[in-house]
Every structure is written in structure tokens, then in C-alpha cells.
Design an enzyme around this catalytic site. Structure first.
Site, PDB file in Angstrom:
ATOM      1  N   GLU A  91      61.671  47.210  22.185  1.00 20.41           N
ATOM      2  CA  GLU A  91      61.889  46.540  20.905  1.00 20.41           C
ATOM      3  C   GLU A  91      63.192  47.019  20.254  1.00 20.41           C
ATOM      4  O   GLU A  91      63.233  47.324  19.059  1.00 20.41           O
ATOM      5  CB  GLU A  91      60.694  46.776  19.979  1.00 20.41           C
ATOM      6  CG  GLU A  91      59.397  46.174  20.498  1.00 20.41           C
ATOM      7  CD  GLU A  91      58.211  46.398  19.568  1.00 20.41           C
ATOM      8  OE1 GLU A  91      57.369  45.497  19.479  1.00 20.41           O
ATOM      9  OE2 GLU A  91      58.143  47.483  18.949  1.00 20.41           O
ATOM     10  N   GLU A 125      53.489  41.866  24.100  1.00 16.64           N
ATOM     11  CA  GLU A 125      52.560  42.610  23.242  1.00 16.64           C
ATOM     12  C   GLU A 125      51.805  41.609  22.371  1.00 16.64           C
ATOM     13  O   GLU A 125      52.273  41.238  21.296  1.00 16.64           O
ATOM     14  CB  GLU A 125      53.289  43.631  22.355  1.00 16.64           C
ATOM     15  CG  GLU A 125      53.826  44.841  23.081  1.00 16.64           C
ATOM     16  CD  GLU A 125      54.337  45.917  22.112  1.00 16.64           C
ATOM     17  OE1 GLU A 125      54.170  45.746  20.885  1.00 16.64           O
ATOM     18  OE2 GLU A 125      54.886  46.919  22.596  1.00 16.64           O
TER      19      GLU A 125
END
Length: 629
Positions: free
Chosen positions: A183, A263
Site C-alpha cells: 500500500e 485485501e
């Protein structure tokens, strides 16, 4: 020098990788048909996240089997750098850190692996998996092309990645893809040179054909800063997002190739003082069904969360510092103790409408036992135990940080003397918010109060000139997300008492875990024979007598305030029932003896109850009302 070292690594690694190639196994991206290809055939995976670092090794096989029976094709795992290299240059891949054994068990179970080696992982894990010793480099810029940081990452990958090469799918293993960073688009640096360096290292060690990918949040900014040519861009989002819009955003950065939600959030984390997080089962199952019907590949984060044993919890820092609780239950399909939930059964029902799943019943929950009440007795306050817990003081005119002292986790006792008589309550102030994270203040052994990061910057002290002031500082876990990950611990700036800047400190790094592993305090005769509890940082001990079974249990510290617990030398983590929401600590059955007394050690930091009792229950309490004071 650096270039020559990297060149040597490149040559030797490419040769060794090529030696193990298996021509009949492949995992690739089919850009024309928007899918993955496994051994040349279209492949859509359903995966779940599991963190081996949060689960005792004894239970790895149990958890993996339950994930396989649930219908998963793959698991997604992080590799926490600081879990394996807690001390610089000393690497540990044994016991609960035996990553290759975990990969082997997954392979035996029939699960593929999506590997996320970092070096940064977030994961609500201490400092996002980065080792705290990096902070000993002055002004280091983490997660960037900073020279010191890149060299440390290069050294770490030179240890880790050769261990992973035999486990690549093409080499007969089960690793089908590898994530680059984590991320990264949510981090302020947006340093493409850093991503290029990681891409080069991963290609050098893992070969040109390994599928490398990135994962970023569902915003244009995050996707823009977190993606790089040559790395397949994936997105992450939960039940509150519009699925079509989220995948359209992925398509802006990857016009062709498989849709991937790396995710998909089945639950969420808890901070101390939060309400216990929960995500509706029907929303999770409906979203999963919609994504699978679109042909998307989905990884559920988490499938089992586990536990932040020891000091491994992370923290967030938005408007203030917010440490994560010990339980990482996450409201996941498998509970903290690995038990199947209704959410798991609902997910399994969705998966079997899209693909064949293993036959047979779901393995049952692990057995639980309520061992009952144990009454503890006092060992002594922490100031009286320094000869046992510390090798001696480090003197300095001004306070040093944990990192200066090479005490990266746990506790340090800072000691000085009062510079003048304080017959009236006098403010002890941390003017620059320099307590990281909680400081427990005593004068001549009498507890006077505490200072806390962001919330309690002053307290009153009384005493006489020359009295000894002890300040026990607790590291509550380093920030794991955002721009505050350079999270130094201890007293990071001066304290002021009245008009005086406190100086002439003695600092005692405390090896509490080492002493307890060696048998203390149960191996020595108690010197503190006083009855009842004390205020301030104090150790207590007791024994849970063997019952003939070693089943999972949950420790409740009713009316205790805040502290740390060890059982048979294993650090279970932090308790803080007054703050909540977590009220019990998970005690894995394999930690207990069926034939010998089980040693319990408690460090209570503020104040123990008069009864000094703890209770072993057969179920967790994670949802008690929170106290946000």
C-alpha cells in the site's frame, strides 16, 4: 562498492534460480483474456490472509487445514522483517519463526501462497514490520531511496529471498505471486526510485517470470503513487465500497489483466478504547459472491487474525497515538483461537457455488478449558528489582531514547533525583509531548502518577531534595501506518519539574523477558513478604496447578488496571481491561503443562486489586464496553 556487491548477487542468484526451473509448472498473467494462467489454464483464486507470526507453530497445520476445507485455493502471508531480524545482523528462522516450515505445511495441505515480503507490511504490526534498529541511523527516511534504508533492505532481502526461491511455484513450490512493498500509495514519500530498487532486487532473486504485484487503496492518489511499470497493480477495499467502481479504478492503471482485490476486509482491528470492531456476515458473503461472479480474484483480509503476543502490536497516529490491542481477532472467519465462525460457513457456502471444494466436515474448534481462579502474590515493585532485571544503568546528563539504549521493545526505567524540596504539589511536565508512550512516576518507591503521549502531559509530584525519582517508560507499540512510522520511544525530550529541567539521569534497560525465561521470579525466594497489592509498577506471581489437560483458555484480569502477562516464560501480551474493549488474553493450550505447575507472572503498572485473583475461562471476552477516558 554497492554496485559491485549487487552485481555479484545478481550473477550468483540468476544462476542458482535457473538451475531449479520446472518447465511444466507456470503461473502467469493472460492480458488478452483478463485472467491468471496456472500451468497454461485460466485460474481464478479465492485466498485468505493468515499471519504465521501471530499463531503458535503448534497450530499452523490446524489453521491451514480449516482454510483449505473452507474452499480456499491460496493463503496470503506477510513476512515481518523485525520478527526475523530483531537485532541487526542476527536472523532467526526457527520455532515460531520457521517460515519455510509454514510454507511446507501450506504446500502439504494443498494451498498456494501469495507472498508479501515487504520490507514494510503495515499489518497493525510493530512499526509495520520494519526493525526498530533502523532508527539508530540519524535522520533515516524510511520507505524511500534513502541510502541507509536501501542498504538495510538489500541486506535483508539477500537473506530472505534466497530462502523463498525454492518455494516458487515454477520451482515446485507453492508461491504463485509476490507483492512489492505494501500500500505504498498511502505513504507520503511517493518515491518511484525506491519501488524501482525493490523491483530490481525481487527480479534478481526470484527471476524474470515471477508475478510481481502492488496493492493499494481505492483512491486515485493511492493507486498513482503505489504502482510502477512492470508490477501488476491490484486494489483493496471492503464491504462499504462500490465493487464496480473499485475495479474500474484498477482498470485505470491496469487496462487489461485479471481483476484482483488483494485485501477484502472481513472485519477490522481494535485500538484500546474502541468498541470491538465487527463487519456484517451477510455483507461479506454478498460482496464475495459479486466479485467471484465478475471473475475477480479475491483475498480475504483477515481469514484468521491471531494474537499480538509480546510487544508486537502496532499503533495508528491520526489526531493522536492509538495503540492496537493484543487480540487480532479481527472479527475474521476463523476466530483468534482458530475456531470456525458463522462467517466462515457463509463464505464457504458462497465459494462452493463457484467451484468444487474439498469434501468432508469442517474441523472442529480447538478444545477449551476453564481452569478457574488463581490467587497471585506480590514479588516487589520494579525499582527494587533492578539487579535482577537490568545489567546496570547508562548515565547521561539528558534522557536517551530506547533506540539510543538499544532497548527496542518493552520497558526502560529512567532514574534521577529531585533537585529541590517540593513540599507542595509541583508539576512534572513533558512540554514537547516527549513521553513515548506511557511513563509511570514514583518518588522513593511511592507511586505518584503517570504521563501519557498526547493525552497526559503534566502531573504533580511532591518530595524532598535528593529523593530518587523513578520513571518507568513503556513502549506501547510503534506506529505502523502513515507518516509517523519514525516512532522513537522513551523520553525523547526533556522533562521539566517546576522550573527545573531534570538532568543527570541513570537509565536501566529492562530485560524482563530474559529474566522470566530463565525462571525468575518462581526460581527465587520472595523478599517482599508484605500482604496485598501496591500502586505503581509491581510484579506478581502465582502458579496454575496441572489439571491433566493442556487446552486453550482465556485469562481474565478482573479489576486489574494495565500491564503485561507471562505464562511459562511466554509473553502473552498486554492487558488493559479498564480501557477495553479486550477483557481476556488468549492462552494457547500448548503453552501449558499437564504435569508441572504453570508459572504465571504479571507486571501490573498502575494498581492491582486487593483480591489479587486472575481467572482462566473457556471463552474470550472481546466486546466489553470501552472506557474512552
Amino acid at each position: 562498492m554497492y554496485a559491485s556487491v549487487l552485481f555479484f548477487i545478481t550473477v550468483s542468484c540468476v544462476c542458482s534460480t535457473a538451475h531449479g526451473l520446472s518447465s511444466d509448472r507456470s503461473f502467469t498473467i493472460d492480458y488478452k483474456n483478463n485472467c491468471f494462467l496456472k500451468d497454461g489454464k485460466p485460474f481464478q483464486y479465492v485466498s485468505g490472509s493468515i499471519h504465521y507470526s501471530r499463531i503458535p507453530r503448534f497450530y499452523w497445520k490446524d489453521r491451514l487445514l480449516k482454510m483449505y476445507i473452507a474452499g480456499l485455493d491460496a493463503i496470503q502471508i506477510y513476512v515481518p522483517w523485525n520478527f526475523h531480524e530483531t537485532v541487526e545482523g542476527i536472523h532467526n528462522f526457527t520455532g515460531d519463526r520457521d517460515l519455510e516450515h509454514f510454507l511446507d505445511l501450506a504446500n502439504q495441505t494443498g494451498l498456494l501462497v501469495i507472498l508479501r515480503p515487504g520490507p514494510y507490511i503495515c499489518a497493525e504490526w510493530e512499526m509495520g514490520g520494519l526493525p526498530a534498529w533502523l532508527l539508530q541511523r540519524n535522520n533515516i527516511r524510511l520507505r524511500s531511496a534513502d541510502t541507509d534504508y536501501l542498504q538495510a533492505v538489500t541486506n535483508w532481502f539477500a537473506v530472505l529471498l534466497p530462502k523463498m526461491t525454492p518455494w516458487l511455484y515454477v520451482n515446485g513450490g507453492n508461491i504463485i505471486s509476490v507483492q512489492v512493498e505494501n500500500e505504498y500509495g498511502s505513504y507520503y514519500a511517493c518515491d518511484y526510485n525506491y519501488l524501482r530498487h525493490l523491483r530490481t532486487l525481487l527480479r534478481v532473486y526470484l527471476g524474470k517470470d515471477t508475478v510481481l504485484f502492488t496493492t493499494d487503496g481505492n483512491t486515485d492518489k493511492e493507486m498513482r503513487c503505489g504502482t510502477l511499470e512492470g508490477l501488476y497493480a491490484t486494489v483493496d477495499f471492503g464491504t462499504g465500497d462500490n465493487i464496480t467502481e473499485a475495479f474500474n479504478r484498477q482498470r485505470q492503471f491496469e487496462p487489461q489483466g485479471p481483476l484482483v482485490n488483494s485485501e477484502y476486509y472481513t472485519g477490522w482491528l481494535d485500538h484500546w478504547g474502541d468498541e470491538h470492531a465487527a463487519v456484517d456476515t451477510q455483507k461479506v458473503s454478498r460482496g464475495l459472491a459479486e466479485m467471484l461472479s465478475m471473475g475477480a480474484n479475491v483475498n480475504m483480509y483477515m481469514f484468521e487474525g491471531g494474537t499480538n503476543f509480546g510487544y508486537w502490536n502496532g499503533a495508528d497516529h491520526d489526531t493522536r497515538f492509538r495503540p492496537v490491542v493484543t487480540s487480532y481477532d479481527y472479527d475474521a472467519p476463523l476466530s483468534e483461537a482458530g475456531d470456525p465462525t458463522d462467517k466462515l460457513l457463509a463464505i464457504r457456502d458462497v465459494i462452493k457455488t463457484f467451484k468444487a471444494i474439498p469434501l468432508g466436515p469442517m474441523p472442529p474448534a480447538t478444545r477449551k478449558f476453564a481452569y478457574g481462579i488463581v490467587t497471585l502474590r506480590k514479588v516487589g515493585n520494579i525499582s527494587s528489582l533492578l539487579e535482577t532485571l537490568s545489567v546496570g544503568p547508562v548515565p547521561s546528563k539528558y534522557p536517551l531514547t530506547f533506540e539510543d539504549l538499544k532497548q527496542f521493545y518493552g520497558y526502560v526505567l529512567y532514574q534521577t533525583t529531585l533537585p529541590r524540596d517540593l513540599t507542595e504539589p509541583t508539576p512534572l511536565i513533558s512540554p514537547l509531548n516527549g513521553v513515548r508512550d506511557r511513563a509511570y512516576v514514583s518518588v522513593n518507591g511511592v507511586f505518584q502518577g503517570l504521563l501519557a503521549r498526547d493525552t497526559v502531559l503534566a502531573m504533580n509530584v511532591t518530595g524532598r531534595q535528593g529523593d530518587i525519582m523513578d520513571i518507568l517508560v513503556e513502549n506501547m507499540g510503534r506506529v505502523n501506518f502513515g507518516s509517523h512510522i519514525n516512532d522513537y520511544k522513551g523520553l525523547i525530550s526533556n522533562l521539566i519539574l517546576g522550573q527545573d529541567v531534570l538532568t543527570d539521569w541513570k537509565m536501566y534497560p529492562l530485560d524482563i523477558d530474559g529474566a522470566i525465561v530463565a525462571g525468575w521470579p518462581h526460581s527465587v525466594r520472595l523478599h517482599d513478604q508484605t500482604n496485598g497489592p501496591s500502586n505503581g509498577p509491581t510484579f506478581y506471581m502465582g502458579t496454575l496447578q496441572p489439571s491433566g489437560v493442556a487446552w486453550d483458555t482465556f485469562l481474565k484480569l478482573n479489576e486489574w488496571t494495565k500491564g503485561q502477562v507471562w505464562i511459562n516464560g511466554v509473553n502473552l501480551g498486554r492487558y488493559w481491561p479498564a480501557r477495553g474493549p479486550q477483557q481476556t488474553l488468549y492462552v494457547p493450550g500448548p503453552l501449558l503443562s499437564t504435569t508441572l505447575p504453570n508459572n504465571i507472572t504479571v507486571l501490573e503498572l498502575e494498581g492491582a486489586p486487593v483480591h489479587l485473583r486472575v481467572l482462566f475461562m473457556d471463552r474470550p471476552l472481546l466486546k466489553a464496553a470501552a472506557d474512552k477516558s
